[in-house]
Scaffold this motif. Structure first.
Motif, PDB file in Angstrom:
ATOM      1  N   GLU A 139      34.097  -5.761  19.546  1.00 22.24           N
ATOM      2  CA  GLU A 139      33.184  -5.187  18.845  1.00 22.24           C
ATOM      3  C   GLU A 139      33.377  -3.709  18.406  1.00 22.24           C
ATOM      4  O   GLU A 139      32.549  -3.086  17.666  1.00 22.24           O
ATOM      5  CB  GLU A 139      31.769  -5.186  19.480  1.00 22.24           C
ATOM      6  CG  GLU A 139      31.312  -6.459  20.057  1.00 22.24           C
ATOM      7  CD  GLU A 139      30.063  -6.296  20.791  1.00 22.24           C
ATOM      8  OE1 GLU A 139      29.562  -5.292  20.993  1.00 22.24           O
ATOM      9  OE2 GLU A 139      29.517  -7.527  21.059  1.00 22.24           O
ATOM     10  N   VAL A 140      34.506  -3.269  18.377  1.00 23.28           N
ATOM     11  CA  VAL A 140      34.944  -1.956  17.890  1.00 23.28           C
ATOM     12  C   VAL A 140      36.304  -1.937  17.778  1.00 23.28           C
ATOM     13  O   VAL A 140      37.050  -2.663  18.590  1.00 23.28           O
ATOM     14  CB  VAL A 140      34.268  -0.875  18.911  1.00 23.28           C
ATOM     15  CG1 VAL A 140      35.189  -0.801  20.241  1.00 23.28           C
ATOM     16  CG2 VAL A 140      34.371   0.487  18.348  1.00 23.28           C
ATOM     17  N   MET A 141      36.994  -0.665  16.893  1.00 27.05           N
ATOM     18  CA  MET A 141      38.276  -0.645  16.979  1.00 27.05           C
ATOM     19  C   MET A 141      38.273   1.035  17.110  1.00 27.05           C
ATOM     20  O   MET A 141      37.813   1.710  16.438  1.00 27.05           O
ATOM     21  CB  MET A 141      38.855  -0.861  15.613  1.00 27.05           C
ATOM     22  CG  MET A 141      38.830  -2.520  15.182  1.00 27.05           C
ATOM     23  SD  MET A 141      39.427  -2.618  13.586  1.00 27.05           S
ATOM     24  CE  MET A 141      38.934  -4.522  13.498  1.00 27.05           C
ATOM     25  N   LYS A 142      39.146   1.091  18.177  1.00 29.85           N
ATOM     26  CA  LYS A 142      39.417   2.792  18.588  1.00 29.85           C
ATOM     27  C   LYS A 142      40.711   2.972  17.908  1.00 29.85           C
ATOM     28  O   LYS A 142      41.819   2.670  18.161  1.00 29.85           O
ATOM     29  CB  LYS A 142      39.441   2.664  19.984  1.00 29.85           C
ATOM     30  CG  LYS A 142      38.295   2.396  20.853  1.00 29.85           C
ATOM     31  CD  LYS A 142      38.255   2.754  22.374  1.00 29.85           C
ATOM     32  CE  LYS A 142      36.849   2.342  23.033  1.00 29.85           C
ATOM     33  NZ  LYS A 142      36.053   3.353  22.546  1.00 29.85           N
ATOM     34  N   CYS A 143      40.565   4.267  17.073  1.00 34.31           N
ATOM     35  CA  CYS A 143      41.673   4.322  16.226  1.00 34.31           C
ATOM     36  C   CYS A 143      42.223   5.868  16.307  1.00 34.31           C
ATOM     37  O   CYS A 143      41.116   6.712  16.769  1.00 34.31           O
ATOM     38  CB  CYS A 143      41.371   4.467  14.731  1.00 34.31           C
ATOM     39  SG  CYS A 143      40.939   2.578  14.239  1.00 34.31           S
ATOM     40  N   LEU A 156      36.750  10.195   6.619  1.00 27.59           N
ATOM     41  CA  LEU A 156      37.374   8.964   6.874  1.00 27.59           C
ATOM     42  C   LEU A 156      36.282   7.823   6.399  1.00 27.59           C
ATOM     43  O   LEU A 156      35.166   7.833   7.119  1.00 27.59           O
ATOM     44  CB  LEU A 156      37.990   8.660   8.216  1.00 27.59           C
ATOM     45  CG  LEU A 156      38.723   7.400   8.506  1.00 27.59           C
ATOM     46  CD1 LEU A 156      39.918   7.865   9.373  1.00 27.59           C
ATOM     47  CD2 LEU A 156      37.810   6.319   9.100  1.00 27.59           C
ATOM     48  N   PHE A 157      36.971   7.120   5.651  1.00 28.13           N
ATOM     49  CA  PHE A 157      35.969   5.599   5.246  1.00 28.13           C
ATOM     50  C   PHE A 157      36.773   4.525   5.552  1.00 28.13           C
ATOM     51  O   PHE A 157      38.027   4.510   5.548  1.00 28.13           O
ATOM     52  CB  PHE A 157      35.477   5.877   3.935  1.00 28.13           C
ATOM     53  CG  PHE A 157      34.604   6.943   3.379  1.00 28.13           C
ATOM     54  CD1 PHE A 157      33.325   6.812   3.323  1.00 28.13           C
ATOM     55  CD2 PHE A 157      35.442   8.138   3.131  1.00 28.13           C
ATOM     56  CE1 PHE A 157      32.756   8.240   2.869  1.00 28.13           C
ATOM     57  CE2 PHE A 157      34.576   9.243   2.427  1.00 28.13           C
ATOM     58  CZ  PHE A 157      33.335   9.042   2.267  1.00 28.13           C
ATOM     59  N   PRO A 177      33.871  11.685  14.563  1.00 26.25           N
ATOM     60  CA  PRO A 177      35.230  11.931  15.263  1.00 26.25           C
ATOM     61  C   PRO A 177      35.477  12.918  16.415  1.00 26.25           C
ATOM     62  O   PRO A 177      34.510  13.545  16.416  1.00 26.25           O
ATOM     63  CB  PRO A 177      35.993  12.378  13.738  1.00 26.25           C
ATOM     64  CG  PRO A 177      34.731  13.030  13.033  1.00 26.25           C
ATOM     65  CD  PRO A 177      33.644  12.292  13.574  1.00 26.25           C
ATOM     66  N   TYR A 178      36.276  12.714  17.313  1.00 27.10           N
ATOM     67  CA  TYR A 178      36.790  13.740  18.002  1.00 27.10           C
ATOM     68  C   TYR A 178      38.258  14.054  18.435  1.00 27.10           C
ATOM     69  O   TYR A 178      38.850  13.139  17.825  1.00 27.10           O
ATOM     70  CB  TYR A 178      36.076  13.145  19.359  1.00 27.10           C
ATOM     71  CG  TYR A 178      36.373  11.783  20.140  1.00 27.10           C
ATOM     72  CD1 TYR A 178      37.484  11.651  20.859  1.00 27.10           C
ATOM     73  CD2 TYR A 178      35.916  10.711  19.328  1.00 27.10           C
ATOM     74  CE1 TYR A 178      38.009  10.511  21.290  1.00 27.10           C
ATOM     75  CE2 TYR A 178      36.172   9.477  19.915  1.00 27.10           C
ATOM     76  CZ  TYR A 178      37.136   9.366  21.002  1.00 27.10           C
ATOM     77  OH  TYR A 178      37.567   7.915  20.969  1.00 27.10           O
ATOM     78  N   SER A 184      43.505  13.108  16.547  1.00 24.79           N
ATOM     79  CA  SER A 184      42.169  13.069  16.436  1.00 24.79           C
ATOM     80  C   SER A 184      41.902  11.583  16.296  1.00 24.79           C
ATOM     81  O   SER A 184      42.482  10.424  16.213  1.00 24.79           O
ATOM     82  CB  SER A 184      41.849  13.331  14.842  1.00 24.79           C
ATOM     83  OG  SER A 184      42.116  14.654  14.598  1.00 24.79           O
ATOM     84  N   HIS A 185      40.291  11.029  16.840  1.00 27.98           N
ATOM     85  CA  HIS A 185      40.028   9.575  17.166  1.00 27.98           C
ATOM     86  C   HIS A 185      38.812   9.653  16.525  1.00 27.98           C
ATOM     87  O   HIS A 185      37.818  10.313  16.337  1.00 27.98           O
ATOM     88  CB  HIS A 185      39.741   9.749  18.904  1.00 27.98           C
ATOM     89  CG  HIS A 185      41.109   9.826  19.451  1.00 27.98           C
ATOM     90  ND1 HIS A 185      41.674   8.915  20.166  1.00 27.98           N
ATOM     91  CD2 HIS A 185      41.828  11.153  19.913  1.00 27.98           C
ATOM     92  CE1 HIS A 185      42.634   9.404  20.766  1.00 27.98           C
ATOM     93  NE2 HIS A 185      42.720  10.883  20.812  1.00 27.98           N
TER      94      HIS A 185
END
Length: 391
Positions: A139-143, A156-157, A177-178, A184-185
Protein backbone atom coordinates in the motif's frame (compact mmCIF):
# COMPACT_ATOMS: atom_id res chain seq x y z
CA UNK A 1 -24.08 19.58 -68.93
CA UNK A 2 -24.58 18.21 -65.41
CA UNK A 3 -23.25 14.83 -66.54
CA UNK A 4 -20.13 16.50 -67.97
CA UNK A 5 -19.39 18.33 -64.65
CA UNK A 6 -19.78 15.16 -62.53
CA UNK A 7 -17.60 13.25 -64.94
CA UNK A 8 -14.90 15.94 -64.71
CA UNK A 9 -14.91 15.88 -60.88
CA UNK A 10 -14.70 12.10 -60.82
CA UNK A 11 -11.84 12.14 -63.28
CA UNK A 12 -9.94 14.74 -61.21
CA UNK A 13 -10.42 12.76 -57.97
CA UNK A 14 -9.21 9.58 -59.66
CA UNK A 15 -6.17 11.33 -61.11
CA UNK A 16 -5.13 12.72 -57.71
CA UNK A 17 -5.59 9.35 -56.03
CA UNK A 18 -3.68 7.48 -58.72
CA UNK A 19 -0.86 10.03 -58.58
CA UNK A 20 -0.37 9.60 -54.81
CA UNK A 21 -0.72 5.84 -54.94
CA UNK A 22 1.90 5.44 -57.64
CA UNK A 23 4.30 7.96 -56.20
CA UNK A 24 3.81 6.57 -52.67
CA UNK A 25 4.41 10.12 -51.41
CA UNK A 26 1.71 12.05 -49.61
CA UNK A 27 1.59 15.62 -48.42
CA UNK A 28 2.55 16.13 -44.76
CA UNK A 29 -0.08 16.86 -42.10
CA UNK A 30 -0.95 20.47 -41.38
CA UNK A 31 -1.43 22.42 -38.15
CA UNK A 32 0.99 20.17 -36.26
CA UNK A 33 1.38 21.52 -32.69
CA UNK A 34 1.86 20.37 -29.09
CA UNK A 35 0.56 21.16 -25.60
CA UNK A 36 1.67 19.99 -22.13
CA UNK A 37 -1.17 18.34 -20.20
CA UNK A 38 0.91 17.77 -17.05
CA UNK A 39 4.67 17.56 -16.24
CA UNK A 40 4.95 14.21 -18.05
CA UNK A 41 2.41 14.24 -20.90
CA UNK A 42 2.32 16.15 -24.19
CA UNK A 43 -0.71 16.35 -26.47
CA UNK A 44 0.25 16.21 -30.16
CA UNK A 45 -2.37 17.51 -32.57
CA UNK A 46 -2.55 17.76 -36.38
CA UNK A 47 -4.96 17.90 -39.29
CA UNK A 48 -5.17 15.57 -42.24
CA UNK A 49 -3.96 17.14 -45.51
CA UNK A 50 -6.90 18.77 -47.29
CA UNK A 51 -5.81 17.38 -50.65
CA UNK A 52 -6.50 13.84 -49.45
CA UNK A 53 -10.09 12.60 -49.44
CA UNK A 54 -11.57 11.44 -46.14
CA UNK A 55 -11.85 7.85 -47.29
CA UNK A 56 -8.24 7.61 -48.46
CA UNK A 57 -6.39 4.77 -46.69
CA UNK A 58 -3.28 6.33 -45.16
CA UNK A 59 -1.40 6.34 -41.84
CA UNK A 60 0.43 8.94 -39.79
CA UNK A 61 3.85 7.92 -38.53
CA UNK A 62 5.18 9.84 -35.49
CA UNK A 63 8.71 9.68 -34.16
CA UNK A 64 11.13 11.87 -32.22
CA UNK A 65 14.81 11.04 -31.81
CA UNK A 66 16.14 7.95 -33.61
CA UNK A 67 16.23 6.00 -30.33
CA UNK A 68 12.63 6.89 -29.45
CA UNK A 69 9.76 4.50 -30.01
CA UNK A 70 7.45 5.34 -32.89
CA UNK A 71 3.67 5.70 -33.04
CA UNK A 72 1.50 4.79 -36.00
CA UNK A 73 -2.06 6.17 -36.33
CA UNK A 74 -4.61 5.17 -38.92
CA UNK A 75 -5.67 8.23 -40.91
CA UNK A 76 -9.41 7.64 -40.94
CA UNK A 77 -10.28 11.02 -39.35
CA UNK A 78 -9.71 14.64 -40.31
CA UNK A 79 -8.38 15.92 -36.96
CA UNK A 80 -6.09 13.93 -34.64
CA UNK A 81 -4.83 14.11 -31.06
CA UNK A 82 -2.23 11.78 -29.51
CA UNK A 83 -0.84 11.93 -25.95
CA UNK A 84 2.77 10.90 -25.32
CA UNK A 85 4.96 10.79 -22.18
CA UNK A 86 8.15 12.85 -22.31
CA UNK A 87 10.76 12.58 -19.50
CA UNK A 88 13.84 14.74 -19.18
CA UNK A 89 15.99 11.77 -18.14
CA UNK A 90 15.48 10.37 -21.63
CA UNK A 91 16.64 13.53 -23.38
CA UNK A 92 19.86 15.51 -23.46
CA UNK A 93 18.28 18.95 -23.94
CA UNK A 94 15.13 20.77 -22.96
CA UNK A 95 13.87 20.99 -26.57
CA UNK A 96 12.82 17.92 -28.58
CA UNK A 97 12.00 17.78 -32.28
CA UNK A 98 9.07 15.55 -33.16
CA UNK A 99 8.23 14.56 -36.74
CA UNK A 100 5.14 13.16 -38.43
CA UNK A 101 4.82 11.57 -41.86
CA UNK A 102 1.81 10.75 -44.04
CA UNK A 103 2.47 7.23 -45.31
CA UNK A 104 0.75 4.37 -47.09
CA UNK A 105 1.91 1.95 -44.38
CA UNK A 106 4.03 2.29 -41.24
CA UNK A 107 6.81 0.02 -42.49
CA UNK A 108 8.06 2.31 -45.25
CA UNK A 109 8.29 6.12 -45.29
CA UNK A 110 9.05 6.22 -49.05
CA UNK A 111 10.80 9.57 -48.73
CA UNK A 112 7.71 11.48 -47.72
CA UNK A 113 8.32 14.96 -46.41
CA UNK A 114 7.48 15.20 -42.66
CA UNK A 115 5.88 17.95 -40.64
CA UNK A 116 7.64 18.75 -37.37
CA UNK A 117 7.10 20.49 -34.06
CA UNK A 118 9.43 21.51 -31.24
CA UNK A 119 8.52 20.36 -27.72
CA UNK A 120 10.02 22.55 -24.97
CA UNK A 121 9.94 21.85 -21.23
CA UNK A 122 8.32 24.35 -18.88
CA UNK A 123 11.60 24.85 -17.00
CA UNK A 124 15.24 24.17 -17.90
CA UNK A 125 16.29 20.56 -17.51
CA UNK A 126 18.71 19.81 -14.61
CA UNK A 127 19.86 16.85 -12.51
CA UNK A 128 18.52 17.65 -9.04
CA UNK A 129 18.76 14.23 -7.34
CA UNK A 130 20.82 11.06 -7.65
CA UNK A 131 20.41 7.45 -6.58
CA UNK A 132 16.62 7.71 -6.45
CA UNK A 133 15.15 4.34 -5.45
CA UNK A 134 11.92 2.99 -3.98
CA UNK A 135 11.02 -0.13 -2.01
CA UNK A 136 7.54 -1.36 -2.93
CA UNK A 137 5.03 -2.54 -0.32
CA UNK A 138 1.39 -3.46 -0.83
CA UNK A 139 0.00 0.00 0.00
CA UNK A 140 2.99 2.35 -0.04
CA UNK A 141 6.33 2.92 -1.75
CA UNK A 142 9.18 4.06 0.49
CA UNK A 143 11.52 6.17 -1.63
CA UNK A 144 14.82 7.86 -0.90
CA UNK A 145 17.40 9.90 -2.79
CA UNK A 146 20.49 12.08 -2.41
CA UNK A 147 20.05 15.76 -3.35
CA UNK A 148 22.72 17.01 -5.74
CA UNK A 149 22.67 20.37 -3.93
CA UNK A 150 21.66 20.20 -0.27
CA UNK A 151 20.96 23.95 -0.17
CA UNK A 152 18.15 23.80 -2.76
CA UNK A 153 14.52 23.40 -1.73
CA UNK A 154 13.03 20.54 -3.75
CA UNK A 155 9.39 19.70 -4.44
CA UNK A 156 8.46 16.17 -5.50
CA UNK A 157 5.40 15.06 -7.51
CA UNK A 158 4.53 11.54 -8.58
CA UNK A 159 1.96 9.33 -10.30
CA UNK A 160 1.76 6.16 -12.35
CA UNK A 161 3.12 6.72 -15.84
CA UNK A 162 0.64 6.87 -18.68
CA UNK A 163 -1.15 9.35 -20.90
CA UNK A 164 -4.76 8.50 -20.03
CA UNK A 165 -6.87 11.17 -18.35
CA UNK A 166 -7.21 9.03 -15.23
CA UNK A 167 -3.44 8.86 -14.84
CA UNK A 168 -2.97 12.56 -15.54
CA UNK A 169 -5.45 13.52 -12.83
CA UNK A 170 -3.79 11.28 -10.21
CA UNK A 171 -0.71 13.49 -9.77
CA UNK A 172 0.26 13.71 -6.07
CA UNK A 173 2.74 15.73 -3.99
CA UNK A 174 5.22 14.40 -1.47
CA UNK A 175 3.87 16.32 1.52
CA UNK A 176 5.90 14.77 4.38
CA UNK A 177 9.55 14.39 3.31
CA UNK A 178 12.16 13.67 5.97
CA UNK A 179 15.95 13.36 6.09
CA UNK A 180 18.07 10.54 7.52
CA UNK A 181 21.79 11.14 7.16
CA UNK A 182 22.60 12.29 3.65
CA UNK A 183 19.46 10.78 2.12
CA UNK A 184 16.03 12.38 1.82
CA UNK A 185 12.97 10.14 2.17
CA UNK A 186 9.32 10.21 1.22
CA UNK A 187 6.46 7.70 1.32
CA UNK A 188 4.57 7.57 -1.97
CA UNK A 189 0.94 6.65 -1.33
CA UNK A 190 0.41 4.34 -4.27
CA UNK A 191 -1.01 0.83 -4.19
CA UNK A 192 1.09 -1.79 -5.91
CA UNK A 193 0.73 -1.89 -9.70
CA UNK A 194 2.76 -3.28 -12.58
CA UNK A 195 2.90 0.22 -14.08
CA UNK A 196 5.98 2.43 -13.88
CA UNK A 197 6.04 5.39 -11.51
CA UNK A 198 6.86 8.80 -12.98
CA UNK A 199 8.49 11.36 -10.69
CA UNK A 200 8.91 15.13 -11.04
CA UNK A 201 11.50 16.95 -8.92
CA UNK A 202 11.67 20.70 -9.34
CA UNK A 203 12.98 23.92 -7.88
CA UNK A 204 12.01 27.48 -8.74
CA UNK A 205 14.48 27.48 -11.63
CA UNK A 206 14.82 23.89 -12.92
CA UNK A 207 13.08 20.53 -13.19
CA UNK A 208 13.75 16.82 -13.69
CA UNK A 209 11.35 14.04 -14.66
CA UNK A 210 12.18 10.34 -14.63
CA UNK A 211 10.92 6.83 -13.91
CA UNK A 212 11.52 5.65 -10.35
CA UNK A 213 13.72 2.60 -9.85
CA UNK A 214 11.53 0.11 -7.97
CA UNK A 215 12.55 -2.89 -5.86
CA UNK A 216 11.05 -5.14 -3.18
CA UNK A 217 12.25 -6.32 0.22
CA UNK A 218 14.73 -9.22 -0.16
CA UNK A 219 13.08 -12.59 0.49
CA UNK A 220 13.52 -14.36 3.83
CA UNK A 221 14.86 -17.92 3.80
CA UNK A 222 13.49 -21.03 5.50
CA UNK A 223 16.14 -23.77 5.89
CA UNK A 224 15.39 -27.36 6.89
CA UNK A 225 17.50 -30.51 7.21
CA UNK A 226 16.15 -33.45 5.20
CA UNK A 227 18.49 -36.41 5.38
CA UNK A 228 21.80 -35.53 3.76
CA UNK A 229 20.36 -32.35 2.20
CA UNK A 230 19.25 -28.86 3.16
CA UNK A 231 16.04 -27.57 1.61
CA UNK A 232 16.05 -23.80 1.17
CA UNK A 233 12.74 -21.99 0.53
CA UNK A 234 12.54 -18.20 -0.09
CA UNK A 235 9.44 -16.39 1.19
CA UNK A 236 7.64 -14.59 -1.69
CA UNK A 237 7.47 -10.76 -1.48
CA UNK A 238 4.20 -9.27 -0.29
CA UNK A 239 3.44 -7.77 -3.72
CA UNK A 240 2.79 -9.49 -7.02
CA UNK A 241 1.55 -12.97 -7.77
CA UNK A 242 3.58 -15.78 -6.18
CA UNK A 243 3.82 -17.52 -9.53
CA UNK A 244 5.57 -14.50 -11.07
CA UNK A 245 8.68 -14.64 -8.85
CA UNK A 246 11.94 -16.45 -9.50
CA UNK A 247 14.82 -16.57 -7.04
CA UNK A 248 18.59 -16.74 -7.04
CA UNK A 249 19.88 -18.57 -3.95
CA UNK A 250 23.62 -18.57 -3.17
CA UNK A 251 25.36 -20.68 -0.53
CA UNK A 252 28.93 -20.92 0.72
CA UNK A 253 29.87 -24.10 2.67
CA UNK A 254 32.83 -24.03 5.07
CA UNK A 255 33.93 -20.58 3.79
CA UNK A 256 34.57 -22.03 0.33
CA UNK A 257 33.61 -20.54 -3.05
CA UNK A 258 30.04 -19.22 -3.31
CA UNK A 259 27.68 -21.34 -5.42
CA UNK A 260 24.43 -19.87 -6.84
CA UNK A 261 21.30 -21.58 -8.16
CA UNK A 262 18.29 -20.12 -9.97
CA UNK A 263 14.83 -21.44 -9.25
CA UNK A 264 12.12 -21.90 -11.85
CA UNK A 265 8.70 -20.25 -11.76
CA UNK A 266 6.42 -22.06 -9.31
CA UNK A 267 9.27 -24.12 -7.78
CA UNK A 268 11.09 -21.83 -5.34
CA UNK A 269 12.65 -24.59 -3.17
CA UNK A 270 16.18 -25.84 -3.84
CA UNK A 271 18.19 -28.73 -2.34
CA UNK A 272 21.81 -28.44 -1.22
CA UNK A 273 24.06 -31.40 -0.19
CA UNK A 274 24.68 -31.07 3.56
CA UNK A 275 27.90 -31.70 5.49
CA UNK A 276 27.08 -31.56 9.21
CA UNK A 277 30.65 -30.48 10.03
CA UNK A 278 30.29 -27.29 7.94
CA UNK A 279 28.84 -23.84 8.51
CA UNK A 280 26.65 -22.83 5.54
CA UNK A 281 26.05 -19.18 4.58
CA UNK A 282 22.97 -18.37 2.46
CA UNK A 283 21.79 -15.28 0.53
CA UNK A 284 18.92 -14.83 -1.89
CA UNK A 285 17.29 -12.27 -4.16
CA UNK A 286 14.01 -12.21 -6.05
CA UNK A 287 13.18 -11.17 -9.61
CA UNK A 288 9.77 -10.96 -11.21
CA UNK A 289 9.24 -12.73 -14.50
CA UNK A 290 9.38 -10.48 -17.56
CA UNK A 291 5.82 -11.57 -18.35
CA UNK A 292 4.59 -9.96 -15.10
CA UNK A 293 6.68 -6.85 -14.39
CA UNK A 294 10.25 -5.64 -13.91
CA UNK A 295 10.44 -5.70 -10.10
CA UNK A 296 13.45 -7.19 -8.34
CA UNK A 297 15.19 -7.20 -4.97
CA UNK A 298 18.76 -6.88 -3.77
CA UNK A 299 20.53 -9.75 -2.02
CA UNK A 300 19.29 -10.50 1.47
CA UNK A 301 21.37 -10.46 4.63
CA UNK A 302 23.48 -13.57 5.16
CA UNK A 303 21.69 -16.43 6.93
CA UNK A 304 23.82 -19.19 8.50
CA UNK A 305 23.08 -22.85 9.27
CA UNK A 306 25.25 -25.39 11.11
CA UNK A 307 28.70 -24.94 12.68
CA UNK A 308 32.28 -25.53 11.60
CA UNK A 309 33.41 -28.59 13.60
CA UNK A 310 37.06 -29.74 13.77
CA UNK A 311 37.61 -32.92 11.78
CA UNK A 312 37.78 -36.31 13.59
CA UNK A 313 41.55 -36.97 13.99
CA UNK A 314 41.27 -40.48 15.47
CA UNK A 315 42.04 -42.32 12.26
CA UNK A 316 44.77 -39.83 11.43
CA UNK A 317 46.37 -40.28 14.85
CA UNK A 318 46.20 -44.08 14.61
CA UNK A 319 47.67 -44.08 11.12
CA UNK A 320 50.61 -42.02 12.39
CA UNK A 321 51.11 -43.62 15.83
CA UNK A 322 51.13 -47.32 14.77
CA UNK A 323 53.97 -47.04 12.23
CA UNK A 324 55.91 -44.85 14.66
CA UNK A 325 55.62 -47.38 17.51
CA UNK A 326 56.59 -50.27 15.23
CA UNK A 327 59.62 -48.35 14.03
CA UNK A 328 60.75 -47.66 17.60
CA UNK A 329 60.31 -51.34 18.49
CA UNK A 330 62.44 -52.46 15.56
CA UNK A 331 65.20 -49.98 16.48
CA UNK A 332 65.19 -51.17 20.11
CA UNK A 333 65.36 -54.81 19.05
CA UNK A 334 68.41 -54.11 16.88
CA UNK A 335 70.16 -52.23 19.67
CA UNK A 336 69.32 -54.94 22.21
CA UNK A 337 70.72 -57.68 19.97
CA UNK A 338 74.04 -55.86 19.56
CA UNK A 339 74.44 -55.26 23.31
CA UNK A 340 72.88 -58.43 24.57
CA UNK A 341 75.99 -59.27 26.62
CA UNK A 342 75.61 -56.13 28.69
CA UNK A 343 71.88 -56.13 28.92
CA UNK A 344 71.57 -59.88 29.47
CA UNK A 345 74.90 -61.09 31.16
CA UNK A 346 75.75 -64.82 31.25
CA UNK A 347 74.96 -66.30 34.69
CA UNK A 348 77.39 -69.07 35.74
CA UNK A 349 76.05 -72.53 36.63
CA UNK A 350 76.14 -72.95 40.47
CA UNK A 351 76.78 -76.72 40.23
CA UNK A 352 80.01 -76.10 38.36
CA UNK A 353 81.19 -73.81 41.15
CA UNK A 354 80.50 -76.41 43.85
CA UNK A 355 82.30 -79.14 41.87
CA UNK A 356 85.34 -76.95 41.55
CA UNK A 357 85.30 -76.32 45.27
CA UNK A 358 85.12 -80.02 46.03
CA UNK A 359 88.05 -80.78 43.77
CA UNK A 360 90.15 -78.12 45.41
CA UNK A 361 89.08 -79.04 48.91
CA UNK A 362 92.62 -79.35 50.27
CA UNK A 363 94.00 -76.52 48.21
CA UNK A 364 94.04 -72.96 49.11
CA UNK A 365 91.36 -71.22 47.23
CA UNK A 366 92.49 -68.08 45.56
CA UNK A 367 89.86 -65.59 45.19
CA UNK A 368 90.40 -62.78 42.81
CA UNK A 369 89.79 -59.51 44.44
CA UNK A 370 88.93 -58.91 48.05
CA UNK A 371 86.14 -60.56 49.95
CA UNK A 372 83.66 -58.65 51.96
CA UNK A 373 84.66 -58.34 55.59
CA UNK A 374 81.86 -57.32 57.91
CA UNK A 375 82.49 -54.42 60.23
CA UNK A 376 82.35 -55.57 63.90
CA UNK A 377 79.52 -54.10 65.83
CA UNK A 378 80.26 -52.07 68.94
CA UNK A 379 78.78 -53.71 72.04
CA UNK A 380 78.34 -51.63 75.12
CA UNK A 381 78.82 -53.32 78.52
CA UNK A 382 75.74 -53.62 80.64
CA UNK A 383 76.02 -52.56 84.31
CA UNK A 384 73.57 -54.17 86.68
CA UNK A 385 73.13 -52.79 90.22
CA UNK A 386 70.98 -54.18 92.98
CA UNK A 387 68.82 -52.02 95.12
CA UNK A 388 67.67 -52.85 98.63
CA UNK A 389 64.03 -53.37 99.44
CA UNK A 390 64.01 -50.43 101.86
CA UNK A 391 65.00 -47.95 99.24
Amino acid sequence: MRFTLEFFLLLTHTAVTVFYCHADQFPPPINFWNEWLDPFTVMLSWTKPSSLPDDHKIFFFLKGDPEDTSTCVKGSLRNFRVSENFLTEEKISKDWAYNIWTVKDCEHLHGSKPANTIISTRKPRAQLVKDFKCVVYSEVMKCSWIPVNQSLSLTLFYRFCGSLEESIKSLKTCDEPYIVGERSHCDLHLNYSVEDVCVLVETDAAMSTFRARLSVVPPKLTIREVGDYLTVSPTPPEVGEKGCWTYEVCHKPCSKTKVCQNTSIGEPTIKVPYDKNCLYEFQSKARMSKYCSCLYSNFSETVTHGVNKPPDLTLTAVSIAVPLILSICVILCCCSYRRRGVIFPVIPDPSAIFQEMMKNENKELKVAGSLYTPVPERIEACKISLESENS
